[in-house]
Design a protein around this motif. Structure first.
Motif, PDB file in Angstrom:
ATOM      1  N   PHE A 238      -7.054   0.306  -3.712  1.00 30.69           N
ATOM      2  CA  PHE A 238      -8.395   0.022  -3.207  1.00 30.69           C
ATOM      3  C   PHE A 238      -9.138  -0.939  -4.126  1.00 30.69           C
ATOM      4  CE2 PHE A 238     -12.948   0.945  -3.240  1.00 30.69           C
ATOM      5  CZ  PHE A 238     -13.260   0.765  -1.907  1.00 30.69           C
ATOM      6  N   TRP A 239      -9.073  -0.663  -5.466  1.00 36.18           N
ATOM      7  CA  TRP A 239      -9.853  -1.467  -6.418  1.00 36.18           C
ATOM      8  C   TRP A 239      -9.260  -2.849  -6.638  1.00 36.18           C
ATOM      9  CZ3 TRP A 239     -14.492  -0.075  -6.677  1.00 36.18           C
ATOM     10  CH2 TRP A 239     -14.824   1.272  -6.579  1.00 36.18           C
TER      11      TRP A 239
ATOM     12  N   THR B  42       5.048   9.261  -1.225  1.00 43.16           N
ATOM     13  CA  THR B  42       5.871   8.487  -2.163  1.00 43.16           C
ATOM     14  C   THR B  42       6.445   9.378  -3.254  1.00 43.16           C
ATOM     15  OG1 THR B  42       3.833   7.865  -3.257  1.00 43.16           O
ATOM     16  CG2 THR B  42       4.853   6.186  -1.879  1.00 43.16           C
TER      17      THR B  42
ATOM     18  N   ARG C 154      -0.557   9.102   1.230  1.00 38.44           N
ATOM     19  CA  ARG C 154       0.621   8.304   0.908  1.00 38.44           C
ATOM     20  C   ARG C 154       1.182   8.676  -0.458  1.00 38.44           C
ATOM     21  NH1 ARG C 154      -2.850   4.811   3.308  1.00 38.44           N
ATOM     22  NH2 ARG C 154      -2.210   4.253   5.407  1.00 38.44           N
ATOM     23  N   ARG C 155       0.284   9.062  -1.369  1.00 44.38           N
ATOM     24  CA  ARG C 155       0.763   9.418  -2.693  1.00 44.38           C
ATOM     25  C   ARG C 155       1.760  10.582  -2.602  1.00 44.38           C
ATOM     26  NH1 ARG C 155      -4.135  10.312  -5.832  1.00 44.38           N
ATOM     27  NH2 ARG C 155      -4.752   8.487  -4.655  1.00 44.38           N
TER      28      ARG C 155
ATOM     29  N   ARG D 217     -12.084   6.995   2.390  1.00 44.93           N
ATOM     30  CA  ARG D 217     -10.752   6.370   2.448  1.00 44.93           C
ATOM     31  C   ARG D 217      -9.642   7.368   2.112  1.00 44.93           C
ATOM     32  NH1 ARG D 217     -13.309   4.473  -2.217  1.00 44.93           N
ATOM     33  NH2 ARG D 217     -12.186   4.811  -4.177  1.00 44.93           N
ATOM     34  N   LEU D 218      -8.434   7.079   2.616  1.00 48.22           N
ATOM     35  CA  LEU D 218      -7.287   7.953   2.344  1.00 48.22           C
ATOM     36  C   LEU D 218      -6.957   7.893   0.864  1.00 48.22           C
ATOM     37  CD1 LEU D 218      -4.963   7.035   5.340  1.00 48.22           C
ATOM     38  CD2 LEU D 218      -6.107   9.217   4.940  1.00 48.22           C
ATOM     39  N   ARG D 219      -6.959   9.024   0.206  1.00 42.30           N
ATOM     40  CA  ARG D 219      -6.681   9.011  -1.227  1.00 42.30           C
ATOM     41  C   ARG D 219      -5.340   9.642  -1.554  1.00 42.30           C
ATOM     42  NH1 ARG D 219     -11.827   8.355  -4.187  1.00 42.30           N
ATOM     43  NH2 ARG D 219     -13.430   8.169  -2.594  1.00 42.30           N
TER      44      ARG D 219
ATOM     45  N   LEU E  12       3.607   1.774  -1.418  1.00 43.39           N
ATOM     46  CA  LEU E  12       4.263   2.052  -2.693  1.00 43.39           C
ATOM     47  C   LEU E  12       3.317   2.720  -3.682  1.00 43.39           C
ATOM     48  CD1 LEU E  12       6.197  -1.286  -2.915  1.00 43.39           C
ATOM     49  CD2 LEU E  12       7.109   0.933  -2.291  1.00 43.39           C
ATOM     50  N   GLU E  13       2.025   2.512  -3.486  1.00 43.01           N
ATOM     51  CA  GLU E  13       1.036   3.082  -4.413  1.00 43.01           C
ATOM     52  C   GLU E  13      -0.315   2.900  -3.770  1.00 43.01           C
ATOM     53  OE1 GLU E  13      -1.944   3.433  -7.287  1.00 43.01           O
ATOM     54  OE2 GLU E  13      -1.571   1.616  -6.177  1.00 43.01           O
ATOM     55  N   ASN E  14      -1.144   3.934  -3.685  1.00 46.43           N
ATOM     56  CA  ASN E  14      -2.465   3.682  -3.109  1.00 46.43           C
ATOM     57  C   ASN E  14      -3.610   4.168  -3.986  1.00 46.43           C
ATOM     58  OD1 ASN E  14      -2.624   6.422  -2.648  1.00 46.43           O
ATOM     59  ND2 ASN E  14      -3.527   6.180  -0.605  1.00 46.43           N
ATOM     60  N   LYS E  15      -3.289   4.545  -5.229  1.00 43.36           N
ATOM     61  CA  LYS E  15      -4.335   5.073  -6.107  1.00 43.36           C
ATOM     62  C   LYS E  15      -5.282   3.958  -6.551  1.00 43.36           C
ATOM     63  CE  LYS E  15      -4.711   7.951 -10.217  1.00 43.36           C
ATOM     64  NZ  LYS E  15      -3.919   8.433 -11.359  1.00 43.36           N
TER      65      LYS E  15
ATOM     66  N   LEU F 167     -19.570  -3.156  -6.636  1.00 43.94           N
ATOM     67  CA  LEU F 167     -18.429  -2.225  -6.682  1.00 43.94           C
ATOM     68  C   LEU F 167     -18.853  -0.827  -6.231  1.00 43.94           C
ATOM     69  CD1 LEU F 167     -16.789  -3.399 -10.046  1.00 43.94           C
ATOM     70  CD2 LEU F 167     -15.930  -3.809  -7.741  1.00 43.94           C
TER      71      LEU F 167
ATOM     72  N   GLN G 151       0.816  -1.214   0.000  1.00 47.20           N
ATOM     73  CA  GLN G 151       0.000   0.000   0.000  1.00 47.20           C
ATOM     74  C   GLN G 151       0.851   1.266   0.000  1.00 47.20           C
ATOM     75  OE1 GLN G 151      -2.431   0.285   3.416  1.00 47.20           O
ATOM     76  NE2 GLN G 151      -3.927   1.658   2.484  1.00 47.20           N
TER      77      GLN G 151
END
Lengths: 233, 280
Positions: free
Chosen positions: A53-54, B271, B267-268, B262-264, A47-50, B252, A45
């Protein structure tokens, strides 16, 4: 041809499950005792969280509920058949199962795309992980194929697969229940055996150590405690 | 380890072979032959076997039992005549058949043919017309709304037929709309239902057999189907797939809604900062 078929039935549906069960048990215990810190599925997570989720959520909710359906038919086949005795309830159950199967494959494909397209993630993905992805995709696709091509699986699983699996558990294997099933169904069963066989060697081991108490324990507050963070405040 | 696996496999193979040989011939005949044959009870899908060893020599019969298809492929005139009389239905190879077993079966048929009334004369079926209640009950048994007495699964689990429900019946096994004609009427169909001839059905219904009343009602239902001449509904499978896809989309959307908070971005940004540091 008939003799070859009988021979294959014995090897694949009688001997293989025991080889798988023994491997699963021994390797799971051995790995837990010798390499306890590898007993997990490393989170990616950070390293990438975009698209995380999906990949994560539909896959896990889909597969857990679909597997729960398989377990229900294994443990209470009479109950499933009784539920299915009203066609409308049968259709509702089957549509739900198919929808969850599709959600699972959506999650898996999102996961694959994410691992392919994010360089940091590709770095931490081992050949064994890719193999596992291949096996999981095969398993879910054959499952969806079986659901669509050969309905109504919830009923015939209870009538054929349940007695077959119990015959394996009771050490008196009876392959007559599966010998006449279509090849797609057999492929789904065999791929499941292969998955269980590689299970303890792969990240699937995390399923055996799911931290269930997380579901009901009190929430924990995690604070950054570095010097820079303190200064920033 | 390899040796252990090999010996387990050999033991399992030997175990199965041993079971087949030890099985009683009469039980074998009951499990594998009576769905299409009687001894002295008249023709079903296959011919009445009373006195068959007088009609044809034993060697030919033994070879035919071992591999019916090869005789037909070779163009044997007697084998072709049998296929024609069975309206094109070819005798399937019997499970676990061997030359020894075929010989034992012919001995059994000879002995039973000598009796006045054989235990394999077949199910005695009345020719009285079926009532609408019989047909209705047959439909209920087919759909499962009326459970089978001995706990067997309802026909709809694997089979389809006309008018059984919105998304139709199962597709694991053949559509039964024309089964009444295929098995040549009441006697053939009743015999099949009393001792199903396919591997899977035999395994499933061996321990949960249909009772006489149930067979009667189901035959009534299938006779009605055959007379009604209704057409197969092919759209049900596509409808099922569409319903499943629709359900998945709903699922979905539901997940997206549940985790809308959710956290969007946190973290982006971390990173990105990390990778830009790495570059510089």
């Amino acid at each position: 041809m008939t003799t070859l078929n009988q021979f294959l039935n014995v090897i694949l549906f009688m001997a293989l499950p025991y080889v798988v069960a023994v491997t699963f048990l021994l390797v799971s215990i051995y790995r837990y005792r010798t390499q306890p810190f590898t007993y997990s599925s490393l989170s990616s997570q950070f390293l990438e969280n975009k698209s995380h989720f999906w990949a994560l959520v539909p896959f896990h909710y889909g597969i857990i509920l679909v597997l729960a359906g398989h377990f229900l038919a294994f443990f209470i086949p009479r109950g499933v058949l009784a539920w299915n005795s009203v066609p409308l309830r049968l259709y509702a159950l089957e549509i739900t199962g198919l929808a969850l199967g599709v959600m699972t494959i959506v999650g898996l494909i999102a996961g694959l795309v994410r691992r392919f397209t994010t360089p940091q993630l590709r770095m931490v993905t081992s050949p064994l992980d890719w193999t596992l992805y291949g096996l999981l995709v095969t398993q879910v696709l054959t499952g969806i194929g079986v659901a669509v091509m050969y309905p109504w699986g919830s009923s015939w699983f209870a009538a054929t697969m349940t007695p077959y699996l119990w015959s394996i558990v009771k050490f008196s294997p009876d392959t007559s229940y599966v010998a006449g099933l279509p090849w797609l169904v057999k492929a789904h069963i065999l791929n499941a055996y292969v998955l269980l066989w590689v299970w303890p060697f792969t990240r699937l081991a995390h399923v055996l150590v799911v931290p269930n108490p997380y579901l009901w324990r009190r929430t924990q507050v995690v604070r950054w405690n570095s010097v820079t963070e303190t200064k920033a405040r | 380890m390899r040796r252990i696996i090999l010996s387990v496999t050999v033991a399992l193979v030997a175990g199965i072979a041993g079971n087949v040989t030890a099985q009683d011939t009469a039980t074998y005949f009951k499990q594998n032959c009576v769905s299409c044959h009687t001894i002295g009870g008249g023709r079903l899908t296959g011919p009445d076997l009373k006195g068959v060893t007088q009609r044809k020599d034993r060697d030919w019969l033994q070879a035919f039992i071992l591999n019916p298809q090869s005789k037909i492929t070779a163009g044997d005139p007697y084998a072709l005549k049998l296929v024609e009389e069975a309206r094109g239905v070819v005798m399937p190879p019997a499970p676990g058949i061997s030359a020894e077993r075929a010989g034992l079966l012919l001995d059994l048929i000879e002995a039973e043919s000598a009796l006045e009334v054989s235990q394999f004369r077949g199910v005695q079926v009345s020719s009285a017309p079926f009532t609408p209640v019989d047909v209705e009950r047959g439909l209920a048994l087919f759909r499962g709304t009326q459970p089978l007495k001995n706990g067997g699964p309802a026909c709809i689990s694997c089979h389809s037929a006309a008018g059984v429900g919105g998304l139709g019946g199962g597709k694991l096994a053949p559509d039964l709309m024309r089964v009444y004609e295929r098995l040549q009427g009441r006697a053939g169909l009743s015999a099949w239902l009393a001792a199903p001839g396919t591997v899977t059905m035999r395994a499933v219904y061996e321990k949960h057999p249909l009772d006489e009343k149930e067979i009667h009602s189901l035959v009534a239902f299938f006779e009605k189907q055959s007379m009604a001449g209704t057409q197969r509904v092919a759209a049900s499978q596509l409808n099922f797939l569409l319903c499943g896809l629709g359900g998945a989309v709903l699922g979905l959307v539901l997940l997206d809604t549940i985790w809308r908070g959710r956290l969007r971005g946190v973290r982006r940004s971390l990173t990105q900062e990390q990778s830009s540091r790495g570059k510089s």
